[in-house]
Design a protein around this motif. Structure first.
Motif, mmCIF file in Angstrom:
data_model
loop_
_atom_site.group_PDB
_atom_site.id
_atom_site.type_symbol
_atom_site.label_atom_id
_atom_site.label_comp_id
_atom_site.label_asym_id
_atom_site.label_seq_id
_atom_site.Cartn_x
_atom_site.Cartn_y
_atom_site.Cartn_z
ATOM 1 N N LYS A 17 0.820 -1.216 0.000
ATOM 2 C CA LYS A 17 0.000 0.000 0.000
ATOM 3 C C LYS A 17 0.852 1.264 0.000
ATOM 4 O O LYS A 17 0.338 2.351 -0.246
ATOM 5 C CB LYS A 17 -0.928 -0.002 1.206
ATOM 6 N N VAL A 18 2.142 1.145 0.253
ATOM 7 C CA VAL A 18 3.048 2.293 0.257
ATOM 8 C C VAL A 18 3.133 2.906 -1.143
ATOM 9 O O VAL A 18 3.431 4.087 -1.296
ATOM 10 C CB VAL A 18 4.446 1.870 0.776
ATOM 11 N N LYS A 19 2.827 2.109 -2.158
ATOM 12 C CA LYS A 19 2.849 2.596 -3.532
ATOM 13 C C LYS A 19 1.914 3.800 -3.712
ATOM 14 O O LYS A 19 2.223 4.735 -4.443
ATOM 15 C CB LYS A 19 2.440 1.469 -4.482
ATOM 16 N N THR A 20 0.786 3.802 -3.009
ATOM 17 C CA THR A 20 -0.143 4.931 -3.111
ATOM 18 C C THR A 20 0.472 6.196 -2.515
ATOM 19 O O THR A 20 0.208 7.297 -2.996
ATOM 20 C CB THR A 20 -1.475 4.623 -2.410
ATOM 21 N N LEU A 21 1.271 6.054 -1.462
ATOM 22 C CA LEU A 21 1.960 7.215 -0.886
ATOM 23 C C LEU A 21 2.931 7.822 -1.898
ATOM 24 O O LEU A 21 2.989 9.043 -2.055
ATOM 25 C CB LEU A 21 2.736 6.820 0.373
ATOM 26 N N ARG A 22 3.690 6.966 -2.566
ATOM 27 C CA ARG A 22 4.675 7.454 -3.535
ATOM 28 C C ARG A 22 3.999 8.217 -4.669
ATOM 29 O O ARG A 22 4.540 9.201 -5.160
ATOM 30 C CB ARG A 22 5.499 6.295 -4.083
ATOM 31 N N ARG A 23 2.831 7.766 -5.098
ATOM 32 C CA ARG A 23 2.093 8.469 -6.151
ATOM 33 C C ARG A 23 1.688 9.877 -5.717
ATOM 34 O O ARG A 23 1.557 10.764 -6.542
ATOM 35 C CB ARG A 23 0.839 7.687 -6.534
ATOM 36 N N GLU A 24 1.475 10.069 -4.426
ATOM 37 C CA GLU A 24 1.083 11.368 -3.883
ATOM 38 C C GLU A 24 2.279 12.254 -3.566
ATOM 39 O O GLU A 24 2.108 13.344 -3.039
ATOM 40 C CB GLU A 24 0.250 11.162 -2.618
ATOM 41 N N GLY A 25 3.503 11.780 -3.837
ATOM 42 C CA GLY A 25 4.696 12.569 -3.566
ATOM 43 C C GLY A 25 5.216 12.433 -2.146
ATOM 44 O O GLY A 25 5.967 13.274 -1.669
ATOM 45 N N ILE A 26 4.815 11.352 -1.476
ATOM 46 C CA ILE A 26 5.266 11.096 -0.110
ATOM 47 C C ILE A 26 6.240 9.933 -0.135
ATOM 48 O O ILE A 26 5.976 8.890 -0.722
ATOM 49 C CB ILE A 26 4.071 10.787 0.810
ATOM 50 N N LEU A 27 7.370 10.114 0.516
ATOM 51 C CA LEU A 27 8.433 9.125 0.519
ATOM 52 C C LEU A 27 8.437 8.355 1.839
ATOM 53 O O LEU A 27 8.525 8.961 2.901
ATOM 54 C CB LEU A 27 9.772 9.846 0.325
ATOM 55 N N PRO A 28 8.337 7.022 1.811
ATOM 56 C CA PRO A 28 8.421 6.246 3.042
ATOM 57 C C PRO A 28 9.866 6.205 3.536
ATOM 58 O O PRO A 28 10.812 6.187 2.748
ATOM 59 C CB PRO A 28 7.932 4.857 2.636
ATOM 60 N N ALA A 29 10.021 6.197 4.862
ATOM 61 C CA ALA A 29 11.360 6.200 5.448
ATOM 62 C C ALA A 29 11.312 5.539 6.815
ATOM 63 O O ALA A 29 10.235 5.299 7.372
ATOM 64 C CB ALA A 29 11.865 7.636 5.569
ATOM 65 N N ASN A 30 12.488 5.252 7.348
ATOM 66 C CA ASN A 30 12.632 4.722 8.697
ATOM 67 C C ASN A 30 13.636 5.566 9.457
ATOM 68 O O ASN A 30 14.588 6.091 8.878
ATOM 69 C CB ASN A 30 13.116 3.270 8.684
ATOM 70 N N PHE A 31 13.424 5.670 10.764
ATOM 71 C CA PHE A 31 14.327 6.396 11.645
ATOM 72 C C PHE A 31 14.714 5.460 12.772
ATOM 73 O O PHE A 31 13.846 4.838 13.388
ATOM 74 C CB PHE A 31 13.626 7.645 12.195
ATOM 75 N N TYR A 32 16.020 5.347 13.037
ATOM 76 C CA TYR A 32 16.479 4.480 14.112
ATOM 77 C C TYR A 32 17.820 4.962 14.637
ATOM 78 O O TYR A 32 18.461 5.825 14.049
ATOM 79 C CB TYR A 32 16.581 3.022 13.663
ATOM 80 N N GLY A 33 18.211 4.392 15.752
ATOM 81 C CA GLY A 33 19.488 4.737 16.355
ATOM 82 C C GLY A 33 19.567 4.167 17.762
ATOM 83 O O GLY A 33 18.599 3.597 18.284
ATOM 84 N N LYS A 34 20.713 4.338 18.382
ATOM 85 C CA LYS A 34 20.935 3.817 19.723
ATOM 86 C C LYS A 34 20.129 4.632 20.731
ATOM 87 O O LYS A 34 20.222 5.854 20.780
ATOM 88 C CB LYS A 34 22.419 3.905 20.063
ATOM 89 N N GLY A 35 19.311 3.941 21.493
ATOM 90 C CA GLY A 35 18.523 4.591 22.529
ATOM 91 C C GLY A 35 17.187 5.150 22.078
ATOM 92 O O GLY A 35 16.475 5.733 22.879
#
Length: 94
Positions: A17-35
């Motif tokens: 379903k992320v494909k619909t986001l990309r069509r709208e100009g929205i980029l999926p991403a992840n954020f992570y790190g220690k803590g």
């Protein structure tokens, strides 16, 4: 360019379903790190392109996730092999 800021929202759409986001100009991403907890986010594709062009590779900038600011670096960028459009981005806590 340490004062650059990128706005993001938490993402509640996953899988194909992320494909619909990309069509709208929205980029999926992840954020992570220690803590910090790994978070699925979405960002405006044009805003990310601006950051990608202006911030030098490996330099940190501010990622604002719904009012909470984090210093991050661009860790992994996935692009379409033919069109070279951004598909997915990973941000790591600096």
């Amino acid at each position: 360019m340490a004062n650059a800021t990128l706005a993001a929202q938490r993402r509640h759409i996953f899988g194909k379903k992320v494909k619909t986001l990309r069509r709208e100009g929205i980029l999926p991403a992840n954020f992570y790190g220690k803590g910090v907890e790994t978070t699925a986010i979405q960002i405006n594709e044009r805003d990310f392109e601006q950051i990608f062009r202006t911030v030098p590779k490996g330099e940190s900038f501010t990622l604002d996730i719904e009012g909470t600011a984090y210093p991050v670096v661009i860790y992994v960028v996935q692009r379409h092999p033919v069109t070279r459009k951004f598909i997915h981005v990973d941000f790591k806590l600096a």
